[in-house]
Design an enzyme around this catalytic site. Structure first.
Site, PDB file in Angstrom:
ATOM      1  N   HIS A   1      -0.641  47.674   1.641  1.00 27.34           N
ATOM      2  CA  HIS A   1      -1.307  48.168   2.834  1.00 27.34           C
ATOM      3  C   HIS A   1      -0.885  47.302   4.011  1.00 27.34           C
ATOM      4  O   HIS A   1      -0.820  46.082   3.898  1.00 27.34           O
ATOM      5  CB  HIS A   1      -2.824  48.112   2.634  1.00 27.34           C
ATOM      6  CG  HIS A   1      -3.589  48.650   3.808  1.00 27.34           C
ATOM      7  ND1 HIS A   1      -3.366  49.916   4.302  1.00 27.34           N
ATOM      8  CD2 HIS A   1      -4.541  48.097   4.583  1.00 27.34           C
ATOM      9  CE1 HIS A   1      -4.178  50.114   5.336  1.00 27.34           C
ATOM     10  NE2 HIS A   1      -4.890  49.016   5.527  1.00 27.34           N
TER      11      HIS A   1
ATOM     12  N   CYS B   1       0.358  53.632   7.162  1.00 28.87           N
ATOM     13  CA  CYS B   1      -0.096  52.361   7.730  1.00 28.87           C
ATOM     14  C   CYS B   1       1.078  51.510   8.206  1.00 28.87           C
ATOM     15  O   CYS B   1       0.955  50.764   9.174  1.00 28.87           O
ATOM     16  CB  CYS B   1      -0.969  51.597   6.743  1.00 28.87           C
ATOM     17  SG  CYS B   1      -0.193  51.339   5.154  1.00 28.87           S
TER      18      CYS B   1
HETATM   19  C1  LIG Z   1      -8.887  48.266   6.002  1.00 27.31           C
HETATM   20  O1  LIG Z   1      -9.777  49.335   5.986  1.00 27.31           O
HETATM   21  C2  LIG Z   1     -10.049  49.837   4.691  1.00 27.31           C
HETATM   22  C3  LIG Z   1     -10.980  51.001   4.818  1.00 27.31           C
HETATM   23  O2  LIG Z   1     -10.426  51.974   5.660  1.00 27.31           O
HETATM   24  C4  LIG Z   1     -10.670  48.759   3.831  1.00 27.31           C
HETATM   25  O3  LIG Z   1     -10.878  49.252   2.520  1.00 27.31           O
HETATM   26  C5  LIG Z   1      -9.762  47.559   3.783  1.00 27.31           C
HETATM   27  O4  LIG Z   1     -10.372  46.510   3.100  1.00 27.31           O
HETATM   28  C6  LIG Z   1      -9.421  47.111   5.176  1.00 27.31           C
HETATM   29  N1  LIG Z   1      -8.446  46.068   5.063  1.00 27.31           N
HETATM   30  C7  LIG Z   1      -8.503  44.958   5.751  1.00 27.31           C
HETATM   31  C8  LIG Z   1      -7.467  43.962   5.425  1.00 27.31           C
HETATM   32  O5  LIG Z   1      -9.342  44.743   6.615  1.00 27.31           O
END
Ligand SMILES: *[C@@H]1O[C@H](CO)[C@@H](O)[C@H](O)[C@H]1NC(C)=O
Ligand SMILES: *[C@@H]1O[C@H](CO)[C@@H](O)[C@H](O)[C@H]1NC(C)=O
Ligand SMILES: [Zn+2]
Length: 376
Positions: A329, A50
């Site tokens: 992330h 990511c």
């Molecule tokens: C990004 O995507 C994932 C699933 O692929 C999800 O669990 C996560 O909450 C998302 N994060 C944001 C910040 O939108």
């Protein structure tokens, strides 16, 4: 310089190329100039990638860099230099082209690109979480080296510019830099920083001018939120060098207590600001989650200019880091260069967002573009 490729009609050139179908959709991209947003294609996560996806989306939304790739201008730069190896630039351009001409919104895999960046920087082999800002530095450096208009870097003799005015010295230093490092990447991302050292005994001031590819800003201490401008002020604040750090004053010819100060001599077209959220001091690195309030429009940097320059920047992309140092992330927020709307890029998902959501305590790397610069 004769550019051989220029003799061909762009469409004919496109047909000759193995990526002919991409090239054709690119000519359509430029001719239709449609209102339908493009560039809204996600990147698959290949396992902790990511950080890479986030930076790739920020770069893909960097207008001039995108067009450099879409117009295949990098090939002209490569041909002029007879580069044998330009695989990283080729993969980067190919990826950007697919992101902007893909008919469907299905996420694409950046694995070919990953293979190349790994060859260039073996530290990115494997699937470990990495720092997005470090990745950005490696990537820009790699792209620059392949499309550098200088094919044989000359030996630059050490010259003494100390008798010149600061402005003249800054220009000479910049030209010397361009004699070795000169590319589209430098045109866009590199600025020049001035550091002045003033002797506390005799008042002599010596200046040094260095290129910078981004600025790493300390986060001002506060229990609540801090403003980006305060982080910039902290970065450019006068610093006292004493004790073991005492530099040698050129006039006193002895080590003296000095004050050091940074200012911006040359504003880059694209200003990358990295918020130092991760402290390297401790073994277990800590993350600062201070809310840094930054302007989306009209970041005015005139107070940081060395001379009477005025520079106003607008934000167009943010790499957002949620979580801790170990298990985090990355996502990206980007303003689409064609429509001006903001989108969230969360690996393979791309969704619209409001510009009011762009500021958060997770903003990590900020991408600003120069809107206006003038001498006052
Ligand atoms: C990004 O995507 C994932 C699933 O692929 C999800 O669990 C996560 O909450 C998302 N994060 C944001 C910040 O939108
Ligand atoms: C970015 O950070 C904010 C603040 O913590 C978080 O709420 C948001 O989900 C993150 N956004 C994305 C798209 O990752
Ligand atoms: Zn002195």
């Amino acid at each position: 310089v004769i550019r051989h490729g220029a003799m061909l009609h762009p469409l004919a050139a496109a047909m000759l190329h193995p990526l002919a179908s991409i090239s054709l959709s690119i000519s359509v991209f430029f001719s239709q100039n449609s209102k339908n947003a493009q560039g809204l294609v996600g990147l698959r996560n290949l396992g902790n990638t990511c950080f890479m996806n986030s930076i790739l989306q920020c770069l893909s939304n960097t207008h001039d860099l995108r067009d450099y790739c879409l117009r295949n201008t990098h090939r002209t730069d490569l041909n002029n230099n007879c580069r044998a190896n330009a695989a990283l630039m080729e993969e980067f351009a190919k990826l950007t082209q697919i992101l902007w001409t893909s008919a469907s919104n299905e996420a694409i895999s950046p694995s070919d690109f990953k293979t190349q960046i790994q060859k260039y920087a073996p530290r990115f082999v494997g699937y470990n979480q990495q720092d997005a800002q470090e990745f950005l530095r490696f990537l820009l450096d790699g792209l620059h080296n392949e499309v550098n208009r200088v094919s044989v870097r000359p030996r630059v003799p050490v010259e003494d510019f100390d008798h010149l005015s600061d402005d003249e010295k800054a220009k000479r230093m910049w030209n010397k830099y361009l004699e070795r490092e000169d590319s589209k990447v430098v045109d866009l991302f590199v600025g020049q920083l001035k550091s002045s050292l003033t002797c506390s005994e005799c008042g002599f001031c010596s200046t040094v001018f260095d290129p910078f590819w981004d600025l790493s800003l300390p986060i001002a201490k506060s229990s609540g939120e801090v403003a980006l401008i305060d982080c910039l002020r902290l970065f450019t604040k006068e610093d006292v060098l004493d004790g073991n750090e005492k530099p040698t004053c050129q006039r006193c010819k002895a080590r003296r207590k000095c004050t050091k100060k940074f200012s911006i001599q040359k504003f880059p077209k694209v200003l990358v600001l990295h918020l130092k959220r991760f402290s390297e001091a401790r073994v277990k690195t800590a993350k600062l989650s201070t809310f840094v309030n930054f302007p989306i429009k009209e970041l005015d940097l005139r107070e940081f200019a060395s001379d009477n320059m005025n520079a106003i920047y607008n934000l167009y992309a943010v790499s957002n880091h949620t979580g801790t140092t170990l298990g985090g992330h990355y996502t990206a927020y980007c303003r689409n260069p064609s429509t001006g709307e903001w989108y969230t890029y969360n690996d393979s998902r791309v969704s619209p967002m409001s510009s009011s959501q762009v500021r958060s305590s997770d903003a990590y790397v900020l991408f600003y573009e120069l809107a206006l610069s003038s001498r006052m």
